[in-house]
Design a protein around this motif. Structure first.
Motif, PDB file in Angstrom:
ATOM      1  N   PRO A  53       0.860  -1.190   0.000  1.00 28.17           N
ATOM      2  CA  PRO A  53       0.000   0.000   0.000  1.00 28.17           C
ATOM      3  C   PRO A  53       0.894   1.237   0.000  1.00 28.17           C
ATOM      4  O   PRO A  53       1.875   1.286   0.738  1.00 28.17           O
ATOM      5  CB  PRO A  53      -0.784  -0.100   1.312  1.00 28.17           C
ATOM      6  N   VAL A  54       0.580   2.202  -0.840  1.00 29.81           N
ATOM      7  CA  VAL A  54       1.387   3.428  -0.918  1.00 29.81           C
ATOM      8  C   VAL A  54       0.728   4.488  -0.043  1.00 29.81           C
ATOM      9  O   VAL A  54      -0.468   4.742  -0.161  1.00 29.81           O
ATOM     10  CB  VAL A  54       1.491   3.908  -2.384  1.00 29.81           C
ATOM     11  N   GLY A  59       2.257   8.676   6.803  1.00 28.96           N
ATOM     12  CA  GLY A  59       1.483   7.459   7.022  1.00 28.96           C
ATOM     13  C   GLY A  59       0.035   7.573   6.568  1.00 28.96           C
ATOM     14  O   GLY A  59      -0.709   6.594   6.600  1.00 28.96           O
ATOM     15  N   ALA A  60      -0.386   8.765   6.131  1.00 25.28           N
ATOM     16  CA  ALA A  60      -1.781   8.935   5.684  1.00 25.28           C
ATOM     17  C   ALA A  60      -2.049   8.034   4.484  1.00 25.28           C
ATOM     18  O   ALA A  60      -1.195   7.904   3.602  1.00 25.28           O
ATOM     19  CB  ALA A  60      -2.041  10.393   5.321  1.00 25.28           C
ATOM     20  N   GLU A  61      -3.215   7.452   4.479  1.00 24.53           N
ATOM     21  CA  GLU A  61      -3.567   6.521   3.412  1.00 24.53           C
ATOM     22  C   GLU A  61      -3.751   7.233   2.079  1.00 24.53           C
ATOM     23  O   GLU A  61      -4.195   8.373   2.023  1.00 24.53           O
ATOM     24  CB  GLU A  61      -4.888   5.832   3.764  1.00 24.53           C
ATOM     25  N   LEU A  62      -3.398   6.538   1.012  1.00 26.33           N
ATOM     26  CA  LEU A  62      -3.687   7.019  -0.339  1.00 26.33           C
ATOM     27  C   LEU A  62      -4.554   5.940  -0.985  1.00 26.33           C
ATOM     28  O   LEU A  62      -4.037   4.961  -1.504  1.00 26.33           O
ATOM     29  CB  LEU A  62      -2.386   7.236  -1.121  1.00 26.33           C
TER      30      LEU A  62
END
Ligand code: ADP
Ligand code: MG
Length: 350
Positions: A325-326, A331-334
């Motif tokens: 996961p990028v 650390g915020a999700e994309l």
């Protein structure tokens, strides 16, 4: 050729179904050849929802068409084999359906457009006859009704003077117009999903854009799912919602389209982006990724891209990178982003 299955109504749709239209899960396809086993598709996952366009991108030989052919059920088995995976249409696995259930979906609810219209159309039948055939066979319309619907469809795909041209033969149309006829054929039964495999590759650049725009307009109008297969990042920028980049039978990067252009997280994607001709760089030599995609009978150990990768290190030659996961540096999700590179963090920061 009409069979009872062909004329049977499509299955009643489950209105309560909320998931994606199509979901490919951990799909593997291999070809058993005299020289060994070619692993053409190696654990591919992708999904597309109604009203969404997924572009599948990659150089020739990366497994884009084989994946699509598995979805359409048009792989010759043997030599092909599907040892693992699921192909869910509205949540139901087509690989585990009866032949009859499958037939009701493929062709009727999923349609496919190929690169070469001239070899997909019958040269000795008029385009009106071939379009009308869809309505006669599947909807049981009369010849006259079918012809009227054929003209309507030709109008829909913006063929000038449709009524006057309905009795013309495929060779009497230009390449772009023939591809519009293929789009019309695909649309005829108002499918939920269209898979277009290099639909504009055989066309001139200006015509490419027109055909792509038409496809995108119709997709919106009918709220269809669209899978657009291409080796050319340049043609999908304006029409795709999200992109899956394939290399040697695997998805190496996934991202919403604009994110992928802005911040690629895989060196292969970066190389593809750098290879697009740009107007502001006229006269400069065009960048090309060095080397060639691997022979699938002898895929390199580790990351299959490592022999061509400017950033490869030891781990890349031994360990196959999973699709990480990028995320943002904090650390915020994309959402929707993934990269199968050990060094995706370094790559996304350029
Ligand atoms: P593309 O990404 O260009 O659409 P394909 O999906 O057509 O690539 O093919 C992927 C790979 O699958 C090819 O490079 C080839 O090695 C293998 N392949 C495809 N069709 C066959 C076949 N009929 N027999 C053996 N190998 C095949
Ligand atoms: Mg192909």
């Amino acid at each position: 050729m009409t069979t009872i299955e062909d004329t049977a109504p499509a299955p009643v749709s489950d209105e309560s179904y909320q998931g994606p239209l199509l979901e490919v899960r951990d799909l593997h396809v291999e070809f058993h050849t005299r020289d060994g086993v070619a692993r053409a598709v190696n654990g591919v996952n992708y999904s597309v929802s109604a009203g969404e366009t997924l572009a599948v991108l990659g150089e020739s030989g990366s497994g884009k068409s084989v994946t699509a052919q598995a979805v359409m059920g048009i792989l010759d088995m043997p030599p092909a084999k599907i040892p693992r995976g699921e192909i869910l249409f509205r949540g139901q696995d087509m690989l585990r359906m009866s032949a009859e259930e499958r037939r009701k979906i493929r062709g009727r609810r999923i349609a496919m457009i190929f690169q070469d219209a001239l070899s997909s159309l019958n040269p000795v039948l008029s385009v009106g006859y071939q379009l009308g055939e869809m309505f006669r066979i599947h909807l049981g319309l009369s010849k006259k009704e079918a012809k009227a619907r054929a003209i309507e469809l030709m109008d829909r795909v913006k063929i000038p003077g449709a009524a006057a041209r309905v009795n013309d033969y495929p060779h009497q149309f230009s390449g772009g117009m023939r591809q519009r006829i293929m789009i019309a054929m695909a649309l005829a039964l108002e499918p939920d999903l269209i898979i277009a495999d290099e639909p504009t590759t055989a066309l001139d650049v200006t015509v490419q854009a027109q055909v792509m725009d038409l496809l995108a307009d119709l997709q919106r109008e009918y709220n269809m799912g669209l899978i657009l297969i291409t080796h050319d990042l340049g043609v999908v920028a304006d029409v795709a919602d999200k992109i899956a980049v394939m290399y040697a039978g695997r998805i190496v990067e996934t991202a919403p389209v604009h994110e992928l252009y802005k911040r690629p997280a895989h060196p292969y994607t970066r190389g593809l982006l750098d290879s697009i001709p740009r107007l502001d760089q006229k006269g400069q030599e065009l960048y090309a990724i060095k080397g060639l995609p691997p022979n699938l009978l002898r895929t390199p150990a580790g990351c299959a891209f490592n022999p061509r990768c400017p950033k490869a290190e030891d781990i890349c030659r031994t360990d196959v990178p999973p699709l990480h996961p990028v995320t943002e540096p904090d650390g915020a999700e994309l959402p929707g982003r993934g990269s199968a590179c050990h060094f995706w963090k370094e790559t996304i920061r350029g």
